[in-house]
Design a protein around this motif. Structure first.
Motif: not given
Length: 297
Positions: A74-101
């Motif tokens: 529940d983000m209405t009661s969340h606090e912490g040192q790291h900047p954040r904007m959501g319960a799942t804050d960020v989802i990055p995808f990175i190419p590893v094998k046989n894939t492209t950006v």
């Protein structure tokens, strides 16, 4: 040949291990998916998961994990040192094998669309997936954090790529494709956060520092010290040892010392090899000289 993509979702929970384990369960024991690592930090109140898999399996697991995070955080009661904007804050995808950006960009768009349709969580596309130049930098999207996001997304410039209504409980999520990133933190023997902030300003790119370095000061209250917390967005162009040495030098100006450093999550082997080459003065070193590189063939 298998296509493999890495994903490093960040969740805004670093204190309740039961909640963390329930979120991570979405990545365990899945076909065509491997959970590589997960870590959490109480001061940051944040957990970081590293998983690799085939695109469809990865997509399903990530979407399910976001659903679990929505239930438990529940983000209405969340606090912490790291900047954040959501319960799942960020989802990055990175190419590893046989894939492209480009494939990662397409996957990020599919995930972003489904997060809005399934959970009504507004989504920004960032980095290489960004729909506009001013949205590439995650820190610019996140500016104002959760507390200011409801008002921010009403501005034409900051309308989410998916969704148009603020989710009060879960906030906003950023999804995108990017290059490998190293989360690298350097600890100082002082509890003065102003010193960490001043040193961070010297090394981060936005303030005139290293091109591929993002940095901020963070309090580690349980240890009574502060740290310079960094994201190294391209370790091949700005090496870890460069920022480490700069921080040591700047720390002396304030009469403090570096007492350690840490890597959060996984790190590409060559990022550490580059640093070892520098400190040991190794000449003409080749990656083929690493024993483990042959064992992995």
């Amino acid at each position: 040949m298998k296509k493999l993509i890495e994903c490093v979702p960040n969740f805004s929970e670093g204190r309740d291990t039961n909640k963390i384990e329930k979120i991570v369960d979405n990545f365990r024991g899945k076909k065509d998916l491997k959970l590589l690592d997960y870590q959490w930090d109480e001061d940051h109140n944040r957990s970081v998961v590293t998983v690799v898999g085939e695109p469809n399996a990865l997509k399903e697991a990530v979407i399910n994990a976001v659903g679990t995070a929505q239930e438990l955080i529940d983000m209405t009661s969340h606090e912490g040192q790291h900047p954040r904007m959501g319960a799942t804050d960020v989802i990055p995808f990175i190419p590893v094998k046989n894939t492209t950006v480009e494939e990662c960009i397409e996957l990020s768009k599919e995930v972003g669309k489904e997060l809005w349709e399934k959970y009504q969580i507004p989504v920004f596309l960032y980095e290489k997936s960004a729909s506009a130049a001013h949205r590439k930098n995650l820190s610019k999207i996140r500016k104002g954090q959760y507390e200011g996001m409801e008002e921010k997304i009403q501005e034409e410039k900051w309308r989410p790529d998916f969704g148009d209504t603020f989710n009060k409980k879960s906030g906003v999520t950023a999804v995108g494709a990017r290059s490998p990133l190293v989360a690298f933190n350097v600890n100082l023997d002082t509890d003065n956060i102003d010193i960490a902030n001043k040193i961070s300003k010297q090394v981060r790119h936005i303030s005139g520092g290293f091109r591929y370095c993002k940095a901020m000061g963070v309090e580690l209250k349980d240890r009574g010290i502060v740290q310079v917390s960094m994201n190294m967005t391209d370790y091949t162009k700005t090496a870890l040892y460069q920022t480490f040495e700069a921080i040591k030098m700047e720390a002396k100006r304030w009469g403090v010392n570096v007492v350690g450093s840490e890597i959060v999550g996984l790190v590409p082997m060559m990022a550490l090899v580059n640093t070892a080459e520098y400190y040991l003065g190794i000449e003409d070193f080749q990656p083929e000289q690493i024993l483990e590189s042959h064992l992995m063939e």
